[in-house]
Design a protein around this motif. Structure first.
Motif, PDB file in Angstrom:
ATOM      1  N   ASP A   1      16.404   9.925   3.784  1.00  0.00           N
ATOM      2  CA  ASP A   1      15.531   9.494   2.596  1.00  0.00           C
ATOM      3  C   ASP A   1      15.464   8.082   2.230  1.00  0.00           C
ATOM      4  O   ASP A   1      14.553   8.041   1.554  1.00  0.00           O
ATOM      5  N   ASP A   2      16.418   7.396   2.713  1.00  0.00           N
ATOM      6  CA  ASP A   2      16.196   5.772   2.441  1.00  0.00           C
ATOM      7  C   ASP A   2      14.894   5.268   2.880  1.00  0.00           C
ATOM      8  O   ASP A   2      14.432   5.676   3.938  1.00  0.00           O
ATOM      9  N   GLU A   3      14.463   4.252   2.175  1.00  0.00           N
ATOM     10  CA  GLU A   3      13.427   3.554   2.603  1.00  0.00           C
ATOM     11  C   GLU A   3      13.617   2.697   3.764  1.00  0.00           C
ATOM     12  O   GLU A   3      14.541   1.869   3.473  1.00  0.00           O
ATOM     13  N   LEU A   4      13.046   2.669   5.019  1.00  0.00           N
ATOM     14  CA  LEU A   4      13.337   1.659   5.842  1.00  0.00           C
ATOM     15  C   LEU A   4      12.198   0.449   6.316  1.00  0.00           C
ATOM     16  O   LEU A   4      12.456  -0.439   6.571  1.00  0.00           O
ATOM     17  N   LEU A   5      10.950   0.906   6.121  1.00  0.00           N
ATOM     18  CA  LEU A   5       9.884  -0.028   5.978  1.00  0.00           C
ATOM     19  C   LEU A   5       8.744   0.474   5.396  1.00  0.00           C
ATOM     20  O   LEU A   5       8.400   1.718   5.066  1.00  0.00           O
ATOM     21  N   GLU A   6       7.714  -0.657   5.143  1.00  0.00           N
ATOM     22  CA  GLU A   6       6.609  -0.204   4.378  1.00  0.00           C
ATOM     23  C   GLU A   6       5.420  -0.578   5.217  1.00  0.00           C
ATOM     24  O   GLU A   6       5.491  -1.793   6.219  1.00  0.00           O
ATOM     25  N   MET A   7       4.568   0.338   5.402  1.00  0.00           N
ATOM     26  CA  MET A   7       3.263  -0.109   6.140  1.00  0.00           C
ATOM     27  C   MET A   7       1.854   0.162   5.515  1.00  0.00           C
ATOM     28  O   MET A   7       2.020   1.121   4.480  1.00  0.00           O
ATOM     29  N   ALA A   8       0.858  -0.268   5.981  1.00  0.00           N
ATOM     30  CA  ALA A   8      -0.521  -0.245   5.540  1.00  0.00           C
ATOM     31  C   ALA A   8      -1.201   0.845   6.286  1.00  0.00           C
ATOM     32  O   ALA A   8      -0.994   0.609   7.709  1.00  0.00           O
ATOM     33  N   ASP A   9      -2.116   1.413   5.937  1.00  0.00           N
ATOM     34  CA  ASP A   9      -2.958   2.137   6.886  1.00  0.00           C
ATOM     35  C   ASP A   9      -3.757   1.144   7.637  1.00  0.00           C
ATOM     36  O   ASP A   9      -4.417  -0.011   7.517  1.00  0.00           O
ATOM     37  N   SER A  10      -4.215   1.739   8.941  1.00  0.00           N
ATOM     38  CA  SER A  10      -5.005   0.997   9.979  1.00  0.00           C
ATOM     39  C   SER A  10      -6.704   0.433   9.214  1.00  0.00           C
ATOM     40  O   SER A  10      -6.967   1.527   8.478  1.00  0.00           O
ATOM     41  N   ASP A  11      -7.054  -0.580   9.283  1.00  0.00           N
ATOM     42  CA  ASP A  11      -8.237  -0.768   9.087  1.00  0.00           C
ATOM     43  C   ASP A  11      -9.439  -0.354   9.721  1.00  0.00           C
ATOM     44  O   ASP A  11      -9.507  -0.167  10.660  1.00  0.00           O
TER      45      ASP A  11
END
Length: 75
Positions: free
Chosen positions: A65-75
């Protein structure tokens, strides 16, 4: 959207870069489990989008459950 570790393990390889567009189920990171066999496993994108920030680097140990990376939704 935050991608989290499904199991504890060591980050073996970061397969993406910030700004990169990825597809759903695309492999983002390769990790090695802490079980006796050191089973490798991938952390995959849960949906398509753009990688914003990588929160780990090769050699890091992560817990479930550690955070690995942050993403944004596709445009």
């Amino acid at each position: 959207m935050i991608i989290r570790a499904e199991w504890p393990g060591y980050v073996v390889d970061v397969l993406v870069s910030p700004g990169q567009e990825v597809e759903e189920d695309e492999a983002l990171l390769l990790l090695e489990g802490t079980d006796s066999d050191h089973t490798p496993f991938y952390s995959n994108a849960s949906e398509s989008g753009k990688v914003l920030k990588i929160l780990v680097e090769e050699g890091d140990y992560v817990e479930e459950d550690d955070e690995l990376l942050e993403m944004a939704d596709s445009d």
